[in-house]
Enzyme design. Structure first.
Site, PDB file in Angstrom:
ATOM      1  N   TRP A  63       0.792  -1.224   0.000  1.00 47.97           N
ATOM      2  CA  TRP A  63       0.000   0.000   0.000  1.00 47.97           C
ATOM      3  C   TRP A  63       0.832   1.286   0.000  1.00 47.97           C
ATOM      4  CZ3 TRP A  63      -4.656   1.031  -1.459  1.00 47.97           C
ATOM      5  CH2 TRP A  63      -5.177   2.282  -1.179  1.00 47.97           C
ATOM      6  N   ASP A  99      -2.413  -6.007  -0.764  1.00 47.54           N
ATOM      7  CA  ASP A  99      -3.262  -5.198   0.123  1.00 47.54           C
ATOM      8  C   ASP A  99      -4.509  -4.904  -0.719  1.00 47.54           C
ATOM      9  OD1 ASP A  99      -4.112  -2.495   1.464  1.00 47.54           O
ATOM     10  OD2 ASP A  99      -2.519  -3.179   2.783  1.00 47.54           O
ATOM     11  N   CYS A 148     -11.944  -0.001   1.833  1.00 45.08           N
ATOM     12  CA  CYS A 148     -11.962   1.464   1.884  1.00 45.08           C
ATOM     13  C   CYS A 148     -12.266   2.091   0.518  1.00 45.08           C
ATOM     14  CB  CYS A 148     -10.637   1.992   2.430  1.00 45.08           C
ATOM     15  SG  CYS A 148     -10.353   1.426   4.113  1.00 45.08           S
ATOM     16  N   LYS A 175      -4.846  -8.963   7.139  1.00 39.80           N
ATOM     17  CA  LYS A 175      -5.046  -7.586   7.619  1.00 39.80           C
ATOM     18  C   LYS A 175      -6.511  -7.239   7.383  1.00 39.80           C
ATOM     19  CE  LYS A 175      -3.736  -2.910   6.109  1.00 39.80           C
ATOM     20  NZ  LYS A 175      -2.766  -2.167   5.288  1.00 39.80           N
ATOM     21  N   ASP A 177      -9.307  -4.333   7.628  1.00 40.47           N
ATOM     22  CA  ASP A 177      -9.531  -2.890   7.700  1.00 40.47           C
ATOM     23  C   ASP A 177     -10.876  -2.579   8.362  1.00 40.47           C
ATOM     24  OD1 ASP A 177      -8.598  -0.357   7.142  1.00 40.47           O
ATOM     25  OD2 ASP A 177      -8.136  -0.843   5.056  1.00 40.47           O
ATOM     26  N   ARG A 228      -3.498  -1.604  14.433  1.00 38.93           N
ATOM     27  CA  ARG A 228      -3.033  -0.269  14.072  1.00 38.93           C
ATOM     28  C   ARG A 228      -3.385   0.705  15.194  1.00 38.93           C
ATOM     29  NH1 ARG A 228      -2.801   0.930   8.581  1.00 38.93           N
ATOM     30  NH2 ARG A 228      -3.117   3.091   9.195  1.00 38.93           N
ATOM     31  N   ASP A 232      -3.306   6.303   8.552  1.00 41.76           N
ATOM     32  CA  ASP A 232      -2.307   5.869   7.561  1.00 41.76           C
ATOM     33  C   ASP A 232      -1.066   6.755   7.639  1.00 41.76           C
ATOM     34  OD1 ASP A 232      -4.213   4.076   6.889  1.00 41.76           O
ATOM     35  OD2 ASP A 232      -4.370   4.693   4.788  1.00 41.76           O
TER      36      ASP A 232
HETATM   37  C1  GLA Z   1      -6.700   1.777   4.947  1.00 40.40           C
HETATM   38  C2  GLA Z   1      -5.478   1.142   5.608  1.00 40.40           C
HETATM   39  C3  GLA Z   1      -4.291   1.164   4.655  1.00 40.40           C
HETATM   40  C4  GLA Z   1      -4.645   0.458   3.355  1.00 40.40           C
HETATM   41  C5  GLA Z   1      -5.888   1.104   2.761  1.00 40.40           C
HETATM   42  C6  GLA Z   1      -6.419   0.348   1.568  1.00 40.40           C
HETATM   43  O1  GLA Z   1      -6.541   3.117   4.749  1.00 40.40           O
HETATM   44  O2  GLA Z   1      -5.178   1.822   6.778  1.00 40.40           O
HETATM   45  O3  GLA Z   1      -3.166   0.573   5.251  1.00 40.40           O
HETATM   46  O4  GLA Z   1      -4.861  -0.904   3.598  1.00 40.40           O
HETATM   47  O5  GLA Z   1      -6.948   1.142   3.711  1.00 40.40           O
HETATM   48  O6  GLA Z   1      -7.556   1.001   1.073  1.00 40.40           O
END
Ligand code: GLA
Length: 534
Positions: A63, A99, A148, A175, A177, A228, A232
């Site tokens: 990402w 990702d 997202c 992972k 989200d 997290r 980001d």
């Molecule tokens: C979120 C996550 C990122 C990535 C994006 C993908 O923002 O925090 O690390 O995975 O989604 O859309």
């Protein structure tokens, strides 16, 4: 009383000057810093069962540098090759995969299916290819209705079938989200996903990605392995140093919540990304190592400068991150521009210490032993983890000189040997065998695991519950151990067979359990075989 001594060390990594400023002592006894002896927040830890991620996960995710559009099978395969050829794999990086970047769709019957335009070999084949290179397979999804970008389906109301599909694709790391989750209870949702992972029967590292929403550090250790803590770290391709610093300082405050199998995740790394200087890359990497943060590289591994490779593969820095005690270090002193990070005890009785200069001018920082929990009269050795030089024994303390944006990253110990904890590298995580005969055959395939740390490990202990057609023995050759998988086809019917093998080990110096080792054994029996099984 011994006179104050002065040692000049020419160095990269911002460290130019070592200086003792106190009387000599006999040994270097560490005082227990107050916050280490204080009670830690009580919580359940999922990793106690599955043994996963007992040290912070290391790997690569697309990402930070690529964002969504360029992700496809060719890119991931090129990155996997670069992970191996650059030396990152040999330094312990293992989890890799797509990702967000439309790698699957949801079919009308509700099941997830590979986007074959982007991943023509299919997501299972990609996983197999990654496993055959001795790497682990990471996939991405979302806890809400959509990811997202809204281009991919989320797991809401499909948790159990989706985690089953991820297990069929042989994911080792997922992972998840937190986009498009309006009205969902965060604890309940991630708990359901945890239950769904258990029900799917494949041990996976569960990486929660709610950017700190719902305070996951308070509860997520029971359902996942890392969470997290921040937004980001950058928009794709646009690393920003000031923003990075905000993430580091926010994550630092959560030190008490991290430990083996349950980590604060201040996001993927920006070392080696455009716009980030070499000292910044080095500082970032050192901070992530000291904070026991997951080391998930986010740069383009196909086009790294030598300095970036040297930073990302610095085993002495990685050793601090992968230390079996799993303590997240934190700030013990700052003047707003220069900060001293410590309270990171290490498996060998020493500790890691870092001085970070975020100012615009060169700085000297005098570290007095008591500031980092060492008796003032103690004499210690100091190892510079970027220049790989040791000085000492020093008494009273040490002074470091740090350039702007740079760090002095140190190990301080009563002993001068600075041994490395285990860092494991596998030649493969997949044994694939095929029998072609109708009379019983014995087939075999080996998995070799090499420890890049200092000590030889005890023999890996293979878990119970293997199927009757499989037996595993372990042999040792110095720092490498081979798990020999022997398959007996007697009595097996034509078909496909699969076993997931777990092996466990203990770090010899600290006596701590090491992350469990998992690999897959596939057997294809092409016709019915006579005889008794085993
Ligand atoms: C979120 C996550 C990122 C990535 C994006 C993908 O923002 O925090 O690390 O995975 O989604 O859309």
């Amino acid at each position: 009383m011994k006179k104050m001594g002065l040692v000049i060390v020419a160095a990269m990594g911002g460290l130019l000057l070592f200086k003792t400023f106190g009387p000599s002592g006999e040994v270097c006894p560490f005082l227990a810093p107050a916050s280490l002896s204080a009670p830690q927040p009580a919580r359940a830890v999922r990793a106690l069962e599955d043994g996963l991620a007992l040290t912070p996960p290391m790997g690569w995710y697309p990402w930070n540098i690529f964002g969504e559009e360029p992700q496809n099978e060719k890119l991931i395969e090129e990155i996997v090759d670069a992970l191996v050829s650059s030396g990152l794999k040999a330094a312990g990086y293992s989890y890799v995969g797509p990702d967000e970047g439309i790698c699957f769709y949801r079919r009308d019957d509700g099941r997830l299916t590979t986007n074959l335009e982007r991943y023509p070999s299919g997501l299972r084949s990609l996983g197999d290819a990654i496993h055959k290179k001795g790497l682990k397979y990471a996939l991405y999804t979302d806890a809400g209705t959509h990811t997202c970008s809204t281009a991919m389906p989320g797991t809401k109301d499909h948790e159990f079938e989706d985690m089953r599909q991820f297990a069929e694709w042989r994911a080792d790391y997922i992972k998840i989200d937190w986009c498009n989750t309006e009205g969902q209870d965060i604890v309940k949702t991630y708990t359901t996903l945890h239950d769904a992972q258990l029900a799917a029967g494949r041990p996976v590292v569960h990486s929660l990605c709610s950017w700190g929403e719902g305070y996951p550090w308070r509860w997520a250790g029971a359902v996942g392995h890392l969470w997290r803590t921040t937004a980001d770290i950058c928009a794709p391709g646009q690393a920003d140093w000031t923003r990075v610093l905000g993430m580091a300082f926010a994550n630092e405050k959560l030190a008490a919540f991290a430990g083996p199998g349950h980590w604060n995740d201040p996001d993927m790394m920006i070392s080696g990304m455009p716009g980030i200087s070499d000292p910044q890359s080095r500082s970032f990497f050192s901070l992530w190592c000291l904070m026991a943060a997951p080391l998930i590289a986010g740069n383009d591994l196909r086009s790294m400068s030598r300095a970036t490779v040297e930073t990302l593969t610095n085993l002495e820095a990685i050793a601090v991150n992968q230390d079996p005690l799993g303590v997240q270090g934190k700030i013990v002193w700052t003047d707003g521009m220069v900060s001293l990070w410590a309270e990171k005890p290490l498996f060998d009785g020493g500790q890691a210490v870092l001085v970070f200069n975020q100012g615009r001018h060169e700085a000297n920082k005098q570290i007095a032993w008591p500031e980092i929990g060492i008796d003032a009269a103690a004499s210690c050795y100091v190892r510079n983890l970027w220049t790989h030089e040791t000085i000492g024994p020093l008494t009273g303390g040490v002074t470091v000189h740090v350039a702007p944006d740079d760090v002095a990253f140190l190990r301080i110990s009563p002993k001068p040997d600075f041994s490395l904890p285990p860092v494991l590298v596998a030649d493969s995580y997949l044994v694939s065998l095929r029998s072609t005969d109708s009379s019983p055959q014995k087939l075999s395939g080996a998995i070799t695991i090499t420890n890049k740390g200092s000590a030889e490990l005890p023999l890996w202990k293979v878990g119970e519950g293997l199927p009757a057609w499989l037996s595993v023995s372990v042999s040792k050759n110095g720092k490498s151990q081979t798990l020999n998988n022997t398959i007996s086809t007697a009595g097996l019917k034509k078909g496909l067979y699969h076993a997931a093998v777990r092996a466990d080990n203990t770090e010899p110096v600290s006596g701590r359990p090491m992350s469990a080792l998992y690999y897959d054994v596939d057997l294809e029996v092409s016709q019915d075989v006579s005889g008794q099984s085993k």
